[in-house]
Design a protein around this motif. Structure first.
Motif, PDB file in Angstrom:
ATOM      1  N   VAL A  77       0.753  -1.134  -0.027  1.00 31.93           N
ATOM      2  CA  VAL A  77      -0.100   0.005   0.092  1.00 31.93           C
ATOM      3  C   VAL A  77       0.890   1.250  -0.102  1.00 31.93           C
ATOM      4  CG1 VAL A  77      -1.905  -1.070   1.184  1.00 31.93           C
ATOM      5  CG2 VAL A  77      -0.305  -0.166   2.700  1.00 31.93           C
ATOM      6  N   MET A  78       1.886   1.213  -0.623  1.00 37.69           N
ATOM      7  CA  MET A  78       2.925   2.400  -0.560  1.00 37.69           C
ATOM      8  C   MET A  78       2.247   3.559  -1.042  1.00 37.69           C
ATOM      9  SD  MET A  78       5.674   3.150   0.534  1.00 37.69           S
ATOM     10  CE  MET A  78       6.217   1.688   1.066  1.00 37.69           C
ATOM     11  N   ALA A  79       1.705   3.537  -2.112  1.00 33.64           N
ATOM     12  CA  ALA A  79       1.046   4.692  -2.857  1.00 33.64           C
ATOM     13  C   ALA A  79       0.167   5.508  -1.799  1.00 33.64           C
ATOM     14  CB  ALA A  79       0.199   4.277  -3.956  1.00 33.64           C
ATOM     15  N   LEU A  80      -0.253   4.725  -0.920  1.00 37.05           N
ATOM     16  CA  LEU A  80      -1.105   5.444   0.435  1.00 37.05           C
ATOM     17  C   LEU A  80      -0.375   6.265   1.054  1.00 37.05           C
ATOM     18  CD1 LEU A  80      -4.223   5.560   1.541  1.00 37.05           C
ATOM     19  CD2 LEU A  80      -3.637   3.778   2.942  1.00 37.05           C
ATOM     20  N   TYR A  81       0.763   5.821   1.526  1.00 36.26           N
ATOM     21  CA  TYR A  81       1.679   6.509   2.559  1.00 36.26           C
ATOM     22  C   TYR A  81       2.440   7.579   1.811  1.00 36.26           C
ATOM     23  CZ  TYR A  81       1.224   1.933   5.357  1.00 36.26           C
ATOM     24  OH  TYR A  81       0.850   1.110   5.795  1.00 36.26           O
ATOM     25  N   ALA A  82       2.581   7.542   0.252  1.00 33.61           N
ATOM     26  CA  ALA A  82       3.100   8.199  -0.554  1.00 33.61           C
ATOM     27  C   ALA A  82       2.339   9.597  -0.591  1.00 33.61           C
ATOM     28  CB  ALA A  82       3.730   7.650  -1.686  1.00 33.61           C
ATOM     29  N   ALA A  83       1.048   9.289  -0.651  1.00 32.19           N
ATOM     30  CA  ALA A  83       0.039  10.291  -0.933  1.00 32.19           C
ATOM     31  C   ALA A  83       0.273  11.243   0.465  1.00 32.19           C
ATOM     32  CB  ALA A  83      -1.212   9.764  -1.137  1.00 32.19           C
ATOM     33  N   PHE A  84       0.224  10.768   1.711  1.00 32.74           N
ATOM     34  CA  PHE A  84       0.167  11.631   2.644  1.00 32.74           C
ATOM     35  C   PHE A  84       1.383  12.220   3.051  1.00 32.74           C
ATOM     36  CE2 PHE A  84       1.269  12.020   7.320  1.00 32.74           C
ATOM     37  CZ  PHE A  84       0.106  12.556   7.795  1.00 32.74           C
ATOM     38  N   SER A  85       2.662  11.681   2.872  1.00 33.25           N
ATOM     39  CA  SER A  85       4.026  12.066   2.973  1.00 33.25           C
ATOM     40  C   SER A  85       4.379  13.266   1.987  1.00 33.25           C
ATOM     41  CB  SER A  85       5.040  11.038   3.057  1.00 33.25           C
ATOM     42  OG  SER A  85       5.185  10.355   1.772  1.00 33.25           O
ATOM     43  N   VAL A  86       4.119  12.981   0.929  1.00 39.13           N
ATOM     44  CA  VAL A  86       4.140  14.133  -0.199  1.00 39.13           C
ATOM     45  C   VAL A  86       3.559  15.470   0.139  1.00 39.13           C
ATOM     46  CG1 VAL A  86       3.897  14.889  -2.687  1.00 39.13           C
ATOM     47  CG2 VAL A  86       5.008  12.694  -1.958  1.00 39.13           C
ATOM     48  N   GLY A  87       2.050  15.290   0.514  1.00 40.13           N
ATOM     49  CA  GLY A  87       1.166  16.323   0.780  1.00 40.13           C
ATOM     50  C   GLY A  87       1.523  17.121   2.057  1.00 40.13           C
ATOM     51  N   HIS A  88       2.260  16.244   2.922  1.00 39.37           N
ATOM     52  CA  HIS A  88       2.691  16.696   4.387  1.00 39.37           C
ATOM     53  C   HIS A  88       3.921  17.741   4.026  1.00 39.37           C
ATOM     54  CE1 HIS A  88       5.207  16.542   7.940  1.00 39.37           C
ATOM     55  NE2 HIS A  88       4.263  16.578   8.519  1.00 39.37           N
ATOM     56  N   PHE A  89       4.724  17.133   3.252  1.00 44.50           N
ATOM     57  CA  PHE A  89       6.054  17.989   2.943  1.00 44.50           C
ATOM     58  C   PHE A  89       5.670  19.242   1.871  1.00 44.50           C
ATOM     59  CE2 PHE A  89       8.345  14.269   4.330  1.00 44.50           C
ATOM     60  CZ  PHE A  89       9.143  14.859   5.179  1.00 44.50           C
ATOM     61  N   LEU A  90       4.736  19.105   1.339  1.00 41.48           N
ATOM     62  CA  LEU A  90       4.623  20.153   0.323  1.00 41.48           C
ATOM     63  C   LEU A  90       3.708  21.210   1.129  1.00 41.48           C
ATOM     64  CD1 LEU A  90       4.589  21.719  -2.357  1.00 41.48           C
ATOM     65  CD2 LEU A  90       2.270  20.370  -2.914  1.00 41.48           C
ATOM     66  N   GLY A  91       2.777  20.889   1.933  1.00 39.68           N
ATOM     67  CA  GLY A  91       2.213  21.749   2.815  1.00 39.68           C
ATOM     68  C   GLY A  91       3.135  22.644   4.043  1.00 39.68           C
ATOM     69  N   GLU A  92       3.953  21.865   4.271  1.00 42.52           N
ATOM     70  CA  GLU A  92       5.143  22.328   5.225  1.00 42.52           C
ATOM     71  C   GLU A  92       5.962  23.394   4.588  1.00 42.52           C
ATOM     72  OE1 GLU A  92       7.573  20.055   8.650  1.00 42.52           O
ATOM     73  OE2 GLU A  92       8.491  19.867   6.629  1.00 42.52           O
ATOM     74  N   SER A  93       6.395  23.160   3.269  1.00 44.56           N
ATOM     75  CA  SER A  93       6.919  24.203   2.696  1.00 44.56           C
ATOM     76  C   SER A  93       6.126  25.356   2.296  1.00 44.56           C
ATOM     77  CB  SER A  93       7.368  23.560   1.093  1.00 44.56           C
ATOM     78  OG  SER A  93       6.460  23.514   0.303  1.00 44.56           O
TER      79      SER A  93
END
Length: 439
Positions: A77-93
């Protein structure tokens, strides 16, 4: 050589530097890197599900579905984790709430990619009637869709916040509650947008994006020797200027690398044969067969430095040999330095290219299998190649052969550099001696 380096430094590096620092690309890189613990641990379970021991498969056959669960909920289910983590870092930026960014990205991904399956009748011992999510939709096949929907979701969230199209709470309300209310309108917009696209227009974002990037992915991380050479050359070229090659290329190629090794892992989990996997030029191929000691195959140079008559080089060898064994090469790259060094840059760039060709031939001829696991990059080379190819002894031997070959390639350049350093050392000692006499 000097003119070429000057040209590249003036025109090529500024563009590459901007690409490497681009906000969305950095979020992709950081987001995918953050999933490393999941893929590494998931890989270990794949390895131990397929130990090359006679009778082992029969011994675990009754409990294999249970033993497979950690793999399914990490790599599967790696795509699910990737969706969250990419969104997290983009929001942080963007300096908006990272948690809300990650959650909204996950929401957008699920709505746009996953279509619940309706089962009308019970299938005894298999499935009950009802609605189900297919776990395959959350795997590496949806990785690019996860990245795109995460970026779109965070951009919607950011824009609505900047335009004050949100629900504001009084300052007395706890921050966690206030942030939750601020995300209400963006949540509704993201749901309506992706719901309308996927289930109203019947447009599959993931399939479209995956199809669009597939030619580039096939070139760089598939089975193309030209693509493999291009990747290796660019990594080494950036390092030659003191810029972390993988860091610059990472935002572009890391999604492809991660998708490639995840595809290999899933394929191996089904067929159990590491010789018949879809992707040859994974990141692990480069780590264990090419970048022995780090980018530039610099472990060979550290070994040669230990034999040097130059005090500085011998000391450098002592300082860099241990990090080199664990594939950490910044001390030797910047301490020697190899960066902008007209003598050592030549083997630094071309040794990995030669090893890429040798390893490619060994793989396509069936001498060694492809990579089916993702291990920490600090793993010692032969052990890493052994485990990543389902305990293939020929793969470990290839790593050793490539290391010996890298020693042979580096040796003449090392001797030229050593001669140059001996002259410098002699002049320095002579100058010191003259100073002492005068005093």
């Amino acid at each position: 050589m000097t003119k070429i380096m000057g040209f590249l430094e003036k025109y090529f590096l500024p563009v590459a530097d901007k690409i490497g620092k681009q906000r969305h690309l950095m979020a992709i890189r950081n987001g995918l890197i953050s999933t490393l613990p999941l893929t590494v641990v998931g890989s270990i379970f794949v390895i131990f599900l397929n130990l090359p021991i006679e009778g082992y498969e029969e011994m675990i056959s009754s409990i294999r579905p249970t033993l497979d669960i950690p793999f399914r909920f990490t790599v599967g289910v790696m795509a699910l984790y990737a969706a969250f983590s990419v969104g997290h870092f983009l929001g942080e930026s963007y300096k908006v709430d990272p948690l809300s960014s990650g959650l909204l990205s996950t929401l957008g991904f699920l709505i746009s990619v996953v279509v619940p399956t309706q089962v009308a009748d019970d299938v005894e011992g298999v499935i009950n009637a009802g609605r189900y999510l297919t776990i395959a939709d959350l795997s590496s096949t949806s990785l690019f869709g996860a990245i795109v929907t995460a970026i779109i979701s965070v951009e919607i969230y950011r824009i609505l916040l900047q335009k004050n199209i949100t629900i504001k709470m009084p300052s007395s309300v706890p921050p966690a509650v206030s942030k939750s209310f601020a995300a209400l309108i963006p949540t509704a917009v993201i749901i309506l947008l992706f719901w309308g696209i996927r289930h109203g227009l019947h447009f599959d974002i993931n399939s479209t994006v995956t199809l669009a990037v597939s030619p580039l992915k096939k070139l760089l991380v598939g089975n193309s020797l030209i693509g493999g050479i291009i990747t290796v050359f660019l990594i080494q070229l950036f390092w030659s200027f003191g810029i972390h090659g993988e860091a610059v290329l990472g935002p572009i190629i890391r999604p492809m690398w991660d998708s490639a090794i995840l595809e290999n892992m899933e394929a191996f989990d089904h067929i159990g044969n590491a010789h018949e996997l879809p992707n040859l030029f994974t990141e692990q191929f480069l780590q264990w067969f090419v970048q022995i000691g780090g980018s530039g195959t610099t472990l060979a140079l550290a070994i040669l430095f230990l034999t040097s008559r130059v005090k500085f080089l011998k000391q450098m060898g002592k300082l860099t040999i241990v990090p080199g064994i664990f594939n950490i090469n910044e001390p030797i790259v910047f301490g020697t330095p190899i960066v902008m060094n007209p003598i050592l840059i030549i083997p630094f760039i071309f040794t990995p290219i030669i090893l890429t060709i040798v390893s490619y031939i060994a793989t396509i001829t069936g001498l060694v299998p492809m990579m089916m696991a993702k291990l920490p990059f600090t793993m010692v080379g032969p052990v890493g190649s052994l485990m990543s190819t389902n305990w293939s002894i020929p793969a470990a031997i290839l790593t050793i052969v490539n290391f010996v070959l890298s020693l042979a390639i580096y040796y003449p350049f090392f001797k030229i550099f050593e001669k140059q350093q001996l002259e410098i050392e002699a002049k320095n000692e002579e100058a010191i001696a003259d100073t002492v006499v005068e005093a």
